[in-house]
Design an enzyme around this catalytic site. Sequence first.
Site, PDB file in Angstrom:
ATOM      1  N   GLY A 220      63.223 -51.394  24.727  1.00  0.00           N
ATOM      2  CA  GLY A 220      62.609 -50.680  25.848  1.00  0.00           C
ATOM      3  C   GLY A 220      63.568 -50.348  26.979  1.00  0.00           C
TER       4      GLY A 220
ATOM      5  N   GLY B 106      55.823 -42.141  20.089  1.00  0.00           N
ATOM      6  CA  GLY B 106      55.405 -42.406  21.471  1.00  0.00           C
ATOM      7  C   GLY B 106      56.535 -42.906  22.337  1.00  0.00           C
TER       8      GLY B 106
ATOM      9  N   GLY C 263      58.545 -45.324  23.716  1.00  0.00           N
ATOM     10  CA  GLY C 263      58.859 -46.735  23.487  1.00  0.00           C
ATOM     11  C   GLY C 263      59.525 -47.385  24.688  1.00  0.00           C
TER      12      GLY C 263
ATOM     13  N   ASP D 176      59.748 -34.485  17.700  1.00  0.00           N
ATOM     14  CA  ASP D 176      59.370 -35.182  18.940  1.00  0.00           C
ATOM     15  C   ASP D 176      60.338 -34.854  20.063  1.00  0.00           C
ATOM     16  OD1 ASP D 176      60.901 -36.756  16.969  1.00  0.00           O
ATOM     17  OD2 ASP D 176      61.189 -38.144  18.617  1.00  0.00           O
TER      18      ASP D 176
ATOM     19  N   ARG E 289      55.312 -32.264  23.484  1.00  0.00           N
ATOM     20  CA  ARG E 289      56.278 -32.015  22.423  1.00  0.00           C
ATOM     21  C   ARG E 289      55.550 -31.447  21.204  1.00  0.00           C
ATOM     22  NH1 ARG E 289      60.107 -36.509  23.554  1.00  0.00           N
ATOM     23  NH2 ARG E 289      59.408 -37.380  25.527  1.00  0.00           N
TER      24      ARG E 289
HETATM   25  P1  AMP Z   1      64.878 -40.636  20.825  1.00  0.00           P
HETATM   26  O1  AMP Z   1      65.862 -40.791  19.722  1.00  0.00           O
HETATM   27  O2  AMP Z   1      65.419 -41.024  22.171  1.00  0.00           O
HETATM   28  O3  AMP Z   1      64.235 -39.294  20.853  1.00  0.00           O
HETATM   29  O4  AMP Z   1      63.728 -41.709  20.537  1.00  0.00           O
HETATM   30  C1  AMP Z   1      62.954 -41.722  19.376  1.00  0.00           C
HETATM   31  C2  AMP Z   1      61.872 -42.771  19.519  1.00  0.00           C
HETATM   32  O5  AMP Z   1      62.443 -44.074  19.657  1.00  0.00           O
HETATM   33  C3  AMP Z   1      60.963 -42.588  20.713  1.00  0.00           C
HETATM   34  O6  AMP Z   1      59.690 -43.008  20.315  1.00  0.00           O
HETATM   35  C4  AMP Z   1      61.572 -43.542  21.735  1.00  0.00           C
HETATM   36  O7  AMP Z   1      60.632 -43.939  22.697  1.00  0.00           O
HETATM   37  C5  AMP Z   1      62.013 -44.697  20.860  1.00  0.00           C
HETATM   38  N1  AMP Z   1      63.136 -45.458  21.434  1.00  0.00           N
HETATM   39  C6  AMP Z   1      64.422 -45.093  21.534  1.00  0.00           C
HETATM   40  N2  AMP Z   1      65.167 -46.083  22.082  1.00  0.00           N
HETATM   41  C7  AMP Z   1      64.326 -47.101  22.346  1.00  0.00           C
HETATM   42  C8  AMP Z   1      64.475 -48.420  22.913  1.00  0.00           C
HETATM   43  N3  AMP Z   1      65.663 -48.902  23.325  1.00  0.00           N
HETATM   44  N4  AMP Z   1      63.363 -49.195  23.008  1.00  0.00           N
HETATM   45  C9  AMP Z   1      62.169 -48.755  22.595  1.00  0.00           C
HETATM   46  N5  AMP Z   1      61.958 -47.548  22.059  1.00  0.00           N
HETATM   47  C10 AMP Z   1      63.022 -46.732  21.923  1.00  0.00           C
HETATM   48 MG    MG Z   2      62.961 -38.414  21.961  1.00  0.00          MG
END
Ligand code: AMP
Ligand code: MG
Length: 485
Positions: A126, A90, A92, A252, A183
């Site tokens: 976040g 989800g 984040g 995702d 996705r």
């Molecule tokens: P990504 O690698 O950007 O595709 O992210 C993979 C997952 O990690 C997704 O669920 C993002 O929302 C979560 N995510 C990545 N970076 C952060 C962050 N700094 N804080 C919270 N959730 C994160």
């Molecule tokens: Mg992502």
Amino acid sequence: MDLAPAPVLGNSFARDVPEMALPWQADDAPEPRLLALNEPLAAELGLDAAALRSPGGLRLLVGTAVPDGATPVAQAYAGHQFGGFVPRLGDGRALLLGEVADADGRLRDLALKGSGRTPFARGGDGLAAVGPMLREYVISEAMHALGIPTTRSLSVVATGRPVRRETLLPGAVLARVASSHLRVGSFQYARATGDADLLRRLADHAITRHHPAAADAERPALALYEAVVAAQASLVARWMLVGFVHGVMNTDNMTISGETIDYGPCAFMDAYDPATVYSSIDTGGRYAYGNQPVVAQWDLARLAEALLPLLHEDEEQAVPLAVEALGAFAPQYEAAWTAGMRAKLGLPDDVDDAAVRALAEQLLALLHSGHVDLTSAFRLLGGAARDDAEPVRRLVLDLAAFDDWLARWRALGPDPGLMDRVNPVYVPRNHLVEEALEAATDGDLAPFDRLLDAVTSPYVVRPGLERYAAPAPQDFGVYRTFCGT
Ligand code: AMP
Ligand code: MG
């Protein structure tokens, strides 16, 4: 809010699949400051650029003030990350503000990244730092200028709130525009809940939004799946033709629309090498440049598994339908790649596909063994089609083999004008991206603006931009990129 006219933000996703839409608020941004605004994209969305620059506009772009009636949501999705299934990922650190009808009447998601923790944040803070958000901005806009389907970047606003990474960095929020954020992992999430009705509503939502013709098919979910397979086969072929390495092709991070999404550890390849990996966490090379077509099929197989109950009432009959549909990926990919290579090599239609592929593969083998920059090689080949072969010859090592290749290629009558329209001069080269982001992090946006200007008009040589067309300097070294930064 004081943004006039305030955009009307729809909520069809939250209405159709409320179980996957968690109403949530963006964190406060103490001192919002605009770093980048995409005026042409704002115009496409019917948003007034001057209003977006105003204090009320900035509050919209960081999510702290949304139009009346809008309900920002964090979207739920699952995903296979490096092959391992995570049932609940989800948003984040992202929020879907809502859907805007663009100038063509198409719905586009307006979403934020870096807007604070949500219930999906797990261990994350976040937040997002200025560098990675400007990185997504410049690379996604370069992809768009290259004609490659992608989510777009509307703005990056510095929040005035520091973000702790290895050091303290300035924080920022990216406003992202996408034809949707559905996705493969969205379908995996719905399937994993075991709620057949949710899965069906999600499929209907995707069909309405992306592949409306599928609604009239005998098996709409199968037609949806076939459309996603076709869109991804074409997309990944486009990546391969420009040397784009996505870097984290988890399920995702693969869209149903066929748009490139989630610019984390991605990069454009310099010297041609199928084994190229930039991401620091991809130690096994799962998402190496040359693996991308195979990985896309693997991800699409996970989509088929998620859709299985919708493909046929009888699961035993659903499986062969899915296998057959996924079987279309390889020929579609190959056809898209061959058509792309035909154009890159300027070859006329009467040269058959097998000859195009053979020539392209021989050229790529020469680029590989000689560590030749992919972008420069193809662009300079246009000169060779005009009888000026010296610039491209200077790049290669095995001149005897290359001259032999040139003679066979030239005999087919390549069209240099066509080549110049498809082989970019300017792509976001890694050394230039790093230089621009470092300066921006220190408060100087001039290098970022110059780079953005170069890569958003990639095909026409412009005097003064020579360094943007040149390969990385020898001392640039091994390039590493980082995820989730
Ligand atoms: P990504 O690698 O950007 O595709 O992210 C993979 C997952 O990690 C997704 O669920 C993002 O929302 C979560 N995510 C990545 N970076 C952060 C962050 N700094 N804080 C919270 N959730 C994160
Ligand atoms: Mg992502």
